[in-house]
Design a protein around this motif. Structure first.
Motif, mmCIF file in Angstrom:
data_model
loop_
_atom_site.group_PDB
_atom_site.id
_atom_site.type_symbol
_atom_site.label_atom_id
_atom_site.label_comp_id
_atom_site.label_asym_id
_atom_site.label_seq_id
_atom_site.Cartn_x
_atom_site.Cartn_y
_atom_site.Cartn_z
ATOM 1 N N LEU A 211 1.096 -1.511 -0.181
ATOM 2 C CA LEU A 211 -0.029 0.081 -0.063
ATOM 3 C C LEU A 211 0.530 1.119 -0.562
ATOM 4 O O LEU A 211 0.702 2.567 -1.093
ATOM 5 N N LEU A 212 2.123 1.541 0.413
ATOM 6 C CA LEU A 212 3.000 2.701 0.893
ATOM 7 C C LEU A 212 3.129 2.575 -0.512
ATOM 8 O O LEU A 212 3.504 3.796 -0.953
ATOM 9 N N LEU A 213 4.020 1.660 -0.796
ATOM 10 C CA LEU A 213 4.471 1.960 -2.029
ATOM 11 C C LEU A 213 3.515 2.188 -3.637
ATOM 12 O O LEU A 213 3.540 3.332 -4.290
ATOM 13 N N GLY A 214 1.970 2.348 -3.394
ATOM 14 C CA GLY A 214 1.570 2.077 -4.431
ATOM 15 C C GLY A 214 1.433 3.665 -4.147
ATOM 16 O O GLY A 214 1.327 3.591 -5.059
ATOM 17 N N LEU A 215 0.632 3.727 -2.780
ATOM 18 C CA LEU A 215 0.374 5.299 -2.452
ATOM 19 C C LEU A 215 1.845 6.344 -3.096
ATOM 20 O O LEU A 215 1.381 7.631 -4.140
ATOM 21 N N LEU A 216 2.647 5.507 -2.816
ATOM 22 C CA LEU A 216 4.661 6.687 -3.358
ATOM 23 C C LEU A 216 3.978 7.083 -5.157
ATOM 24 O O LEU A 216 4.600 7.828 -5.769
ATOM 25 N N ILE A 217 4.154 5.814 -5.784
ATOM 26 C CA ILE A 217 4.058 6.043 -7.030
ATOM 27 C C ILE A 217 2.870 6.347 -7.774
ATOM 28 O O ILE A 217 3.338 6.937 -8.748
#
Length: 71
Positions: A36-42
């Motif tokens: 989720l965190l990586l998706g938010l950042l991307i």
């Protein structure tokens, strides 16, 4: 000499990663899944590339969270 340079670079890299992790905690996202965190950042990176107003809006939110105007 190269060994000291490599060691210093590793220390700097580690410090940067710790600071970035601190931002996740400050944002209240400590317990979210990594995906989720990586998706938010991307997603944010994509939106920021195309929208200066969004960049300004998010910068203002971050500055307020840090307690000053120009973070």
């Amino acid at each position: 000499m190269k060994r000291l340079t490599t060691s210093e670079a590793r220390r700097q890299d580690t410090r940067e990663k710790i600071e970035l992790g601190g931002l996740i905690v400050k944002a209240g996202l400590r317990y979210e899944k990594r995906g989720l965190l990586l998706g938010l950042l991307i997603d944010a990176g994509i939106r920021l590339a195309d929208d200066e107003k969004e960049r300004d809006r998010l910068t203002a939110i971050g500055a307020q969270a840090f307690g000053h105007d120009n973070a």
